[in-house]
Design an enzyme around this catalytic site. Structure first.
Site, PDB file in Angstrom:
ATOM      1  CG  HIS A   8      -2.280   0.616   0.879  1.00 40.88           C
ATOM      2  ND1 HIS A   8      -3.422   0.379   1.607  1.00 40.88           N
ATOM      3  CD2 HIS A   8      -2.662   1.475  -0.096  1.00 40.88           C
ATOM      4  CE1 HIS A   8      -4.432   1.054   1.099  1.00 40.88           C
ATOM      5  NE2 HIS A   8      -3.989   1.736   0.066  1.00 40.88           N
TER       6      HIS A   8
ATOM      7  CG  ASP B  24      -6.348  -0.616   4.557  1.00 40.11           C
ATOM      8  OD1 ASP B  24      -6.211  -1.678   5.186  1.00 40.11           O
ATOM      9  OD2 ASP B  24      -5.414  -0.021   3.998  1.00 40.11           O
TER      10      ASP B  24
ATOM     11  CG  HIS C 107      -4.302  -2.550   8.645  1.00 40.62           C
ATOM     12  ND1 HIS C 107      -4.517  -3.462   7.634  1.00 40.62           N
ATOM     13  CD2 HIS C 107      -3.937  -3.264   9.738  1.00 40.62           C
ATOM     14  CE1 HIS C 107      -4.279  -4.678   8.095  1.00 40.62           C
ATOM     15  NE2 HIS C 107      -3.931  -4.598   9.369  1.00 40.62           N
TER      16      HIS C 107
ATOM     17  CG  ASP D  47      -2.603   1.863   5.504  1.00 39.58           C
ATOM     18  OD1 ASP D  47      -2.198   1.012   6.308  1.00 39.58           O
ATOM     19  OD2 ASP D  47      -3.110   1.562   4.403  1.00 39.58           O
TER      20      ASP D  47
ATOM     21  CG  HIS E  51       2.688  -2.079   4.357  1.00 41.06           C
ATOM     22  ND1 HIS E  51       2.107  -3.311   4.142  1.00 41.06           N
ATOM     23  CD2 HIS E  51       3.184  -2.123   5.617  1.00 41.06           C
ATOM     24  CE1 HIS E  51       2.235  -4.060   5.229  1.00 41.06           C
ATOM     25  NE2 HIS E  51       2.889  -3.358   6.129  1.00 41.06           N
TER      26      HIS E  51
ATOM     27  CG  ASP F 269      -5.015  -3.335   2.050  1.00 44.14           C
ATOM     28  OD1 ASP F 269      -5.085  -4.567   1.881  1.00 44.14           O
ATOM     29  OD2 ASP F 269      -4.089  -2.791   2.678  1.00 44.14           O
TER      30      ASP F 269
ATOM     31  CG  ASP G  61      -5.728  -5.504   4.723  1.00 49.91           C
ATOM     32  OD1 ASP G  61      -6.623  -4.647   4.709  1.00 49.91           O
ATOM     33  OD2 ASP G  61      -4.555  -5.233   5.064  1.00 49.91           O
TER      34      ASP G  61
ATOM     35  CD  GLU H 268      -0.293  -4.358   1.438  1.00 49.20           C
ATOM     36  OE1 GLU H 268       0.258  -5.482   1.475  1.00 49.20           O
ATOM     37  OE2 GLU H 268       0.257  -3.318   1.840  1.00 49.20           O
TER      38      GLU H 268
END
Length: 313
Positions: free
Chosen positions: A109, A131, A133, A135, A148, A236, A238, A285
């Site tokens: 990312h 996402d 997360h 980030d 990332h 992303d 994930d 990712e």
């Protein structure tokens, strides 16, 4: 928009786990069972696709990860990431100048630094960040030094990213109030503080559970485009539950379902049909080493088609 420019960025310098550098190739390959490639899925929607191939990325074995670090902050492979993201920014900006729609395939990312700098050079851009997360770590707060986990902080100029040395990373036409993070479920304490003290809009998985994906995505798009005419979507993989997308480097249980992910991008496509707002799109990712029969990469191709107008009927 009828012409698509595909830009691969096999970046793995921003993450700890190897394999994500093969993500662009795996996404292009698509579905093993029906041999439907990424490009063929988009061409069925009447788009013309041009593939730029991959931006060259140095291999970790040939570089020193600490070159750009100091005693006050950590950020691994920073000069190399700057080099790659600058090339990506130029490629995205060139595609837009040629009236093409850029789709960026990662890679980790950290490439979003280049994507957002390229897509926002000419005008204000809203950002939807799908996402698990946030980030939003910075070189001072990162627990790992992996970039990332920092791209959104970088483009917004959070913490050390305000320094003159990071001018390359800051996106001048991306503002906090025009950013929404959707589907959070793994956020560091320092990132929580950034969100609380900023104008970023953030939705956790609990928000999606309580309100539903339709309401959350609708509100997010309205929020980030209130003061920006164009939209960048950073996706992303994930964000999805690991059951749906096993081939990611930092999986977190409790993510969105297959259908919720498709609905989110279908919803953005419907917005774009009413009012052309979608300016650029990136998927990051995907790690084929951790995947199961290219399941996550093939899903990425399906999701891209949904973002660009594919419907059941």
């Amino acid at each position: 928009m009828t012409q698509i420019r595909i830009i691969g960025v096999p970046m793995d310098l921003g993450a700890d786990r190897r394999g994500v550098d093969m993500g662009p190739s795996a996404i292009r390959y698509g579905n093993i069972s029906d041999r439907a490639s990424f490009i063929s899925k988009l061409e069925k929607l009447s788009y013309t696709c041009f593939d730029d191939g991959d931006i060259p990325v140095p291999t970790p074995e040939t570089r020193d990860p600490t070159t750009g670090e100091t005693r006050t902050y950590r950020a691994k492979y920073l000069p190399e990431i700057e080099e790659v993201c600058t090339q990506l920014s130029n490629a995205v900006n060139a595609a837009l100048a040629d009236d093409e729609f850029p789709i960026i395939l990662g890679g980790d990312h950290s490439i979003a630094i280049g994507s957002l700098n390229g897509t926002s050079q000419a005008e204000e851009v809203g950002v939807i960040w799908f996402d698990a997360h946030a980030d939003l770590n910075t070189p001072e707060t990162t627990p790992s030094g992996n970039v990332h986990g920092m791209p959104l902080a970088a483009v917004l100029g959070v913490g050390a990213f305000q320094d003159p040395d990071f001018e390359w990373a800051r996106a001048q036409n991306v503002r906090e109030e025009n950013v929404a993070i959707v589907g959070l479920r793994s956020v560091d304490e320092a990132e929580k503080a950034v969100i609380r003290d900023s104008d970023i809009t953030a939705y956790t998985m609990s928000d999606i559970d309580e309100r539903g994906i339709a309401a959350v995505v609708s509100e997010a798009v309205d929020t980030v485009t209130e003061n920006a005419d164009q939209l960048h979507v950073s996706f992303d993989l994930d964000w999805l539950d690991p059951v749906e997308a096993p081939g990611v480097g930092t999986p977190v249980s409790g993510g969105v379902s297959y259908r919720e992910a498709h609905y989110a991008l279908e919803s953005i496509a419907r917005y774009h049909e009413r009012d052309p707002i979608l300016r650029s799109l990136e998927f990051v990712e995907v790690n084929p080493i951790l995947d199961e029969q290219n399941k996550t990469a093939a899903l990425t191709a399906e999701l891209a088609a949904s973002a660009l107008g594919k419907r059941v009927l």
